[in-house]
Design a protein around this motif. Structure first.
Motif, PDB file in Angstrom:
ATOM      1  N   PRO A  30      47.183  59.263  75.454  1.00  0.00           N
ATOM      2  CA  PRO A  30      45.999  59.392  76.318  1.00  0.00           C
ATOM      3  C   PRO A  30      46.401  59.721  77.751  1.00  0.00           C
ATOM      4  O   PRO A  30      47.388  59.209  78.273  1.00  0.00           O
ATOM      5  CB  PRO A  30      45.352  58.012  76.229  1.00  0.00           C
ATOM      6  CG  PRO A  30      45.870  57.409  74.976  1.00  0.00           C
ATOM      7  CD  PRO A  30      47.247  57.945  74.795  1.00  0.00           C
ATOM      8  N   ASP A  80      41.497  60.835  79.643  1.00  0.00           N
ATOM      9  CA  ASP A  80      40.981  60.129  78.470  1.00  0.00           C
ATOM     10  C   ASP A  80      40.598  58.694  78.823  1.00  0.00           C
ATOM     11  O   ASP A  80      39.765  58.084  78.150  1.00  0.00           O
ATOM     12  CB  ASP A  80      42.038  60.100  77.366  1.00  0.00           C
ATOM     13  CG  ASP A  80      42.416  61.492  76.890  1.00  0.00           C
ATOM     14  OD1 ASP A  80      41.502  62.280  76.566  1.00  0.00           O
ATOM     15  OD2 ASP A  80      43.625  61.807  76.867  1.00  0.00           O
ATOM     16  N   LEU A  81      41.236  58.156  79.876  1.00  0.00           N
ATOM     17  CA  LEU A  81      40.982  56.779  80.293  1.00  0.00           C
ATOM     18  C   LEU A  81      41.101  56.698  81.810  1.00  0.00           C
ATOM     19  O   LEU A  81      42.056  57.218  82.383  1.00  0.00           O
ATOM     20  CB  LEU A  81      41.993  55.822  79.645  1.00  0.00           C
ATOM     21  CG  LEU A  81      41.955  54.354  80.105  1.00  0.00           C
ATOM     22  CD1 LEU A  81      40.636  53.694  79.714  1.00  0.00           C
ATOM     23  CD2 LEU A  81      43.137  53.577  79.493  1.00  0.00           C
ATOM     24  N   LEU A 211      43.148  53.459  71.977  1.00  0.00           N
ATOM     25  CA  LEU A 211      43.081  54.914  72.082  1.00  0.00           C
ATOM     26  C   LEU A 211      44.271  55.605  71.432  1.00  0.00           C
ATOM     27  O   LEU A 211      44.174  56.776  71.051  1.00  0.00           O
ATOM     28  CB  LEU A 211      43.015  55.312  73.564  1.00  0.00           C
ATOM     29  CG  LEU A 211      41.772  54.869  74.345  1.00  0.00           C
ATOM     30  CD1 LEU A 211      41.924  55.191  75.826  1.00  0.00           C
ATOM     31  CD2 LEU A 211      40.518  55.525  73.780  1.00  0.00           C
TER      32      LEU A 211
END
Length: 354
Positions: A30, A80-81, A211
């Motif tokens: 991620p 993504d995060l 994730l």
């Protein structure tokens, strides 16, 4: 009007971010974006050997009001995060994430279960903001309200779009409702309690494991090792700081209550300064008298504050000068920064109070 004027700029950033983000590789761990240097450091410890997180704002930028560059917007759009303290500290990032990274997961550290939160309290110290309460007028005619004390701290030095002087031609267009007042709720400077950081390391590993199951064991192993190091560091700092208890010192900004509370080392008072205007002569006189009354051993500045102003406040007293860097603005970024922030604060306190 300010919010409406901001929307075209966000749209331009979003378009640029989409183009740049489309060039990034989709495969791999991620892509993590963080807000301030201490959070980037904690995430870097968890992702060590797997990936490198992106710090969305420069170390010397104001966490409360930062104008993102296109490259930073692209990194956010590609995330993504997003791991951040929360909107109490960086309201601009809240809006930007919604506009540029709407599908990214978020980990808001102030909301992590087990985090020790302190309420915002302008009277936190017995002599907090001495020399005039928020809203008082100085003799130079400038009114200082509670917003003033939040924009000249935490490793500031506003970062803007590049020109030959490092200034932003849009200076001010992202400052309107970003001129942040913590208001009611939690004091957002919670990273200065290492016990909170230990809790957050586990939460960061847990979210990354969700994730990226393939690397879940590595994330958790890294977090456990970092937690053990931090526990040892905190115990060492507690032993070092214990002899300093009871020695009066002054802070220029009420941003250290988590550190003060964790290590039982409360400040005698804080000076709430405005970044819009220097204190007038009457205010400076009141501050000098208060420092003498307290018998303050030390007055602590921060990297962005004027040493000349500290000298003026200390006139007629025997107070020494120190410097605290709560954001690590003067430190190299990476896994070691968080521990270095705590170490640097402890050393500054020892050197000045000891």
């Amino acid at each position: 009007m300010i919010a409406a004027a901001r929307r075209p700029r966000l749209a331009i950033l979003a378009a640029a971010a989409t183009v740049l983000a489309a060039q990034a590789a989709a495969a791999g761990p991620p892509r993590v974006v963080t807000d301030i240097p201490p959070v980037h450091s904690l995430v870097s410890q968890v992702t060590a050997g797997i990936a490198e997180p992106v710090q969305i704002m420069p170390a010397n930028a104001s966490p409360h009001a930062h104008s993102m560059r296109p490259s930073e917007a692209a990194a956010l759009a590609d995330a993504d995060l997003v791991v951040w303290i929360g909107p109490e500290l960086t309201p601009w990032l809240d809006r930007a994430t919604g506009a540029l990274a709407g599908t990214a997961a978020r980990l808001t550290l102030l909301e992590v279960e087990g985090t020790r939160l302190l309420p915002v309290d302008p009277e936190a110290h017995d002599h907090a903001h001495f020399g005039g309460e928020a809203g008082d007028d100085d003799d130079d005619g400038h009114e200082h309200d509670e917003h003033d004390e939040h924009d000249e701290h935490d490793g500031e030095g506003h970062d803007h779009e590049d020109d030959e002087h490092g200034h932003d031609d849009d200076h001010g267009d992202d400052h309107g409702d970003d001129h942040h007042d913590h208001g009611d709720g939690a004091d957002p400077h919670a990273w200065l309690d290492p016990d909170n950081a230990r809790v957050w390391l586990g939460a960061i590993a847990g979210r990354l494991a969700e994730l990226d199951p393939e690397n879940a064991a590595a994330y958790r192993r890294n977090a456990a090792e970092a937690q053990a190091r931090l526990a040892a560091d905190a115990a060492s700092l507690e032993a070092r700081l214990a002899p300093l208890r009871g020695r009066p010192y002054i802070l220029f900004h009420d941003a250290y209550r988590y550190f003060e509370t964790r290590f039982d080392l409360p400040a005698a008072g804080t000076i709430a300064l405005s970044d819009a205007a220097a204190p007038g002569a009457a205010r400076l006189a009141a501050l000098r008298e208060r420092v003498r009354e307290l018998g303050a051993v030390c007055i602590f500045s921060e990297p962005q504050l004027s040493d000349r102003l500290i000298g003026t406040v200390a006139e007629g007293s025997e107070a020494r000068f120190g410097r605290l860097d709560p954001l690590g603005a003067e430190l190299a970024p990476g896994p070691g920064l968080y521990g270095a922030v705590l170490e640097g604060m402890a050393t500054a306190l020892e050197d000045c109070l000891g």
